[in-house]
Design an enzyme around this catalytic site. Structure first.
Site, PDB file in Angstrom:
ATOM      1  N   HIS A 350      20.238  48.455  22.681  1.00 40.04           N
ATOM      2  CA  HIS A 350      20.292  47.136  23.309  1.00 40.04           C
ATOM      3  C   HIS A 350      19.100  46.305  22.846  1.00 40.04           C
ATOM      4  CE1 HIS A 350      21.519  44.319  26.513  1.00 40.04           C
ATOM      5  NE2 HIS A 350      20.229  44.023  26.533  1.00 40.04           N
ATOM      6  N   GLU A 381      15.453  36.977  20.492  1.00 39.43           N
ATOM      7  CA  GLU A 381      14.413  37.960  20.762  1.00 39.43           C
ATOM      8  C   GLU A 381      13.044  37.490  20.243  1.00 39.43           C
ATOM      9  OE1 GLU A 381      14.914  40.197  22.786  1.00 39.43           O
ATOM     10  OE2 GLU A 381      17.103  40.282  22.789  1.00 39.43           O
ATOM     11  N   HIS A 384      11.073  35.476  22.712  1.00 36.24           N
ATOM     12  CA  HIS A 384      10.216  36.227  23.630  1.00 36.24           C
ATOM     13  C   HIS A 384       8.855  36.493  22.999  1.00 36.24           C
ATOM     14  CE1 HIS A 384      13.295  36.916  26.579  1.00 36.24           C
ATOM     15  NE2 HIS A 384      14.056  37.635  25.784  1.00 36.24           N
ATOM     16  N   GLU A 408      13.989  33.991  28.929  1.00 39.65           N
ATOM     17  CA  GLU A 408      15.279  34.172  28.271  1.00 39.65           C
ATOM     18  C   GLU A 408      15.756  32.886  27.602  1.00 39.65           C
ATOM     19  OE1 GLU A 408      16.505  37.045  27.836  1.00 39.65           O
ATOM     20  OE2 GLU A 408      15.130  38.070  29.189  1.00 39.65           O
ATOM     21  N   HIS A 508      21.775  46.502  32.230  1.00 41.23           N
ATOM     22  CA  HIS A 508      20.749  45.975  33.123  1.00 41.23           C
ATOM     23  C   HIS A 508      20.786  46.605  34.511  1.00 41.23           C
ATOM     24  CE1 HIS A 508      21.202  43.107  29.885  1.00 41.23           C
ATOM     25  NE2 HIS A 508      20.010  42.642  30.154  1.00 41.23           N
ATOM     26  N   TYR A 518      19.214  35.377  33.496  1.00 43.58           N
ATOM     27  CA  TYR A 518      20.091  35.010  32.387  1.00 43.58           C
ATOM     28  C   TYR A 518      20.963  33.808  32.750  1.00 43.58           C
ATOM     29  CZ  TYR A 518      18.538  39.515  30.647  1.00 43.58           C
ATOM     30  OH  TYR A 518      17.752  40.564  30.228  1.00 43.58           O
TER      31      TYR A 518
END
Length: 609
Positions: A350, A381, A384, A408, A508, A518
């Site tokens: 993931h 990603e 982040h 996010e 999750h 999210y």
């Protein structure tokens, strides 16, 4: 798509007022002897300890997820326990300074500390140890999950990558049903562990003064929990009409393809939406594509034709951020990240971003495929990682996003700039299609973004009810599907009794990562994109705007990112957008042409379920 930092078991902090008075946390136990100097010394100790234990936890967690063994599970569990125990102790001790006069930034740190965890271990050492071991076991059970059509042939077992491909590409209803049901066999073994996790997690939360773990989560958004719930309802009400139209149109087209397997009115079977969890409908685009709206290119086909290596896909993502004025990623990022699935061991594939040392050791972990989805995920990603680097000079307790939805949203905001014009600029596309072809592009994005919105709400709606006891273990699966029906208009392909534990088939849930972030990110990214596009001087339709190479947009973005968690999120939002309120109308602006087109397609057709 998530991120992992020193606080990989916590959500973003939030504070509206002193925890004890605003959120019903532990009662004030301040000592008359406590002084401002004591408070500062306490925070100095907290920040130093959090960093030390957080680095140990991050390294252990990284190894556990990239080299799954019983030993790495145990090491990660021990590091998690040490970190959680320390934070829980600090959170309780912070109440000693509730009435001490301290500077505003110290007061915020003290308040954030009391709201810092997504899971609090009980004070009893045995129960604390049990809880952290359960969490490591749940994560690893998911990471090792495989569907074995024939248990006597282990080589024929299918991991999540293979299951995902079948759900995405097959148009055989029976094969889709079998695959969907097969993946959901990984989670029943989690059910007993999850029930015990809820009991122990709630015990820890109540020791900290909260009603339950869910109540603790809802207290993290710079407003009282009830106001936050109303805010979610307000935002969902803004976008629900657009979702209903998209749902009705997709149902109509799937009915044409699958006949009575999809009703002409009513909910849609979950296995036919192109995704294991029916959270992203992008893969059914070929079945619902508007006529004469082919954008003229497929990014997936381009990546495969050029055989673009995973490393170069990541380099392309990095170049987007550096074009805005951000510094390149450090050498260690390229040396320590995981970009492809190893052949010699199990890993949690993931996609996630990691900030190991709260300074420069940022990484991503994903098993990259040559697809448009993974190309976009890379941009997400990296968002982040660049966020983490932007706030690295803040006190440790402020090294996080303004709220967890912000973290996010940043990467997805950049992904919205992956437009045809951007692909032309970086050499992946020769010519951008005319805007008259935008209905196809908008449909593709709506299947991903608008289709996701109710899913983004329901996971925590389920968990909050589980934590509060409103949903008992005997109702876990029924409650899950009741919410799937209520919010998504989706039903399982076959009866799902309480012998199953379908929530556990979503990463999750066993990972205990709060999910409302999210939903908020789905709202915020469009609000961010609209504001940054304006700053970049874009005059194209909003869906065609890209901020690539806009230094002014990069400066505005960095101004917000560098604030970290040092200010309440409305202030951070204002720094970027000029508004202190989250606003879903940017989604309506972005999809306005598609919304009008859907109205025309649905004349005389049923809408809703």
């Amino acid at each position: 798509m998530t991120f992992k930092t020193w606080a990989r078991v916590r959500s973003a902090f939030a504070v509206a007022a002193i925890c004890a008075t605003a959120f019903g946390c532990a009662q004030n136990t301040s000592s008359p002897a406590a002084t401002p100097a004591d408070a500062k010394a306490f925070l100095d100790t907290v920040n130093a300890t959090v960093k030390t234990l957080g680095v140990e936890q991050g390294r252990a967690g990284w190894v556990q997820q990239t080299f799954i063994t019983d030993d790495t599970e145990a090491i990660a569990a021990r590091a998690n326990q040490a970190f959680i125990d320390a934070i829980a102790r600090f959170a309780k001790d912070a109440t000693k300074y509730d009435t001490v006069q301290v500077p505003a930034d110290q007061r915020r740190q003290l308040n954030l500390l009391k709201l810092s965890l997504v899971m609090v271990t009980p004070a009893d050492p045995k129960e604390s140890d049990e809880l952290t071991k359960i969490m490591a076991r749940l994560e690893s059970t998911y990471g090792k999950g495989k569907w074995c059509p024939d248990p006597s042939k282990p080589d024929a077992c299918r991991n999540i990558d293979e299951v995902t491909k079948i759900l995405a590409t097959s148009r055989n209803e029976k094969e889709l049903r079998a695959t969907w049901e097969g993946w959901h066999t990984i989670s029943p073994p989690m059910r007993k562990d999850y029930q015990r996790f809820v009991e122990l997690s709630n015990k820890g939360a109540t020791e900290l003064g909260f009603a339950d773990t869910g109540a603790m989560w809802r207290s993290k958004y710079d407003m009282p929990p009830d106001d936050f719930t109303k805010e979610l309802d307000r935002l969902w009400d803004q976008v629900r009409p657009l979702y209903l139209k998209l749902h009705a149109y997709v149902r109509m087209k799937l009915h044409e393809k699958y006949g009575d397997a999809v009703p002409a009115s009513g909910p849609i079977p979950a296995h036919l939406l192109g995704n294991i969890w029916a959270q992203d409908w992008s893969n059914v685009y070929p079945l619902v594509a508007p006529k004469n709206a082919d954008p003229g290119f497929s990014l997936t086909d381009i990546l495969k034709t050029r055989n673009m290596p995973p490393l170069e896909m990541v380099r392309a993502g990095e170049r987007f951020y550096t074009s805005l004025g951000f510094a390149p990623l450090p050498k260690t990022f390229w040396e320590r990240s995981l970009f492809v699935r190893p052949r010699d061991r199990d890993v949690v594939c993931h996609a996630s971003a990691w900030d190991i040392d709260l300074e420069e050791d940022v990484r991503i972990k994903m098993c990259i495929e040559q697809t448009a989805e993974d190309f976009s995920t890379i941009h997400h990603e990296l968002g982040h990682d660049f966020y983490q680097r932007a706030y690295k000079d803040q006190p440790v307790l402020f090294r996080d996003s303004a709220n967890d939805g912000f973290h996010e949203a940043i990467g997805d905001t950049i992904a919205l700039s992956v437009t045809p014009e951007y692909l032309v600029t970086i050499g992946l596309l020769d010519k951008a299609p005319d805007t008259s072809r935008d209905i196809g592009l908008l449909m593709t994005r709506a299947l991903e973004k608008v289709g996701f919105l109710p899913f983004g709400l329901l996971i925590d709606q389920w968990r909050w009810k589980v934590f509060s006891g409103e949903v008992t273990p005997a109702q876990y699966n029924k409650a899950w599907w009741d919410l799937k029906l209520k919010y998504q208009g989706v039903v399982p392909p076959s009866p799902r009794s309480e012998d199953f534990f379908d929530p556990g088939a979503k990463y999750h849930v066993p990972d205990n990562t709060p999910y409302t972030r999210y939903f908020l990110a789905d709202i915020l990214q469009f609000q961010f994109h609209r504001a940054l596009s304006k700053t970049a001087g874009c005059t194209l339709p909003l869906n065609r705007c890209s901020i690539y190479e806009s230094k002014p947009a990069g400066q505005r973005l960095n101004a917000m990112l560098s604030m970290g968690l040092s200010k309440p999120w409305p202030e951070a939002l204002d720094a970027l957008t000029g508004s202190r309120q989250m606003d879903a109308t940017a989604i309506l602006d972005y999809f306005a042409p598609l919304s009008k087109w859907l109205d025309e397609q649905l004349k005389g057709k049923p809408v809703g379920w």
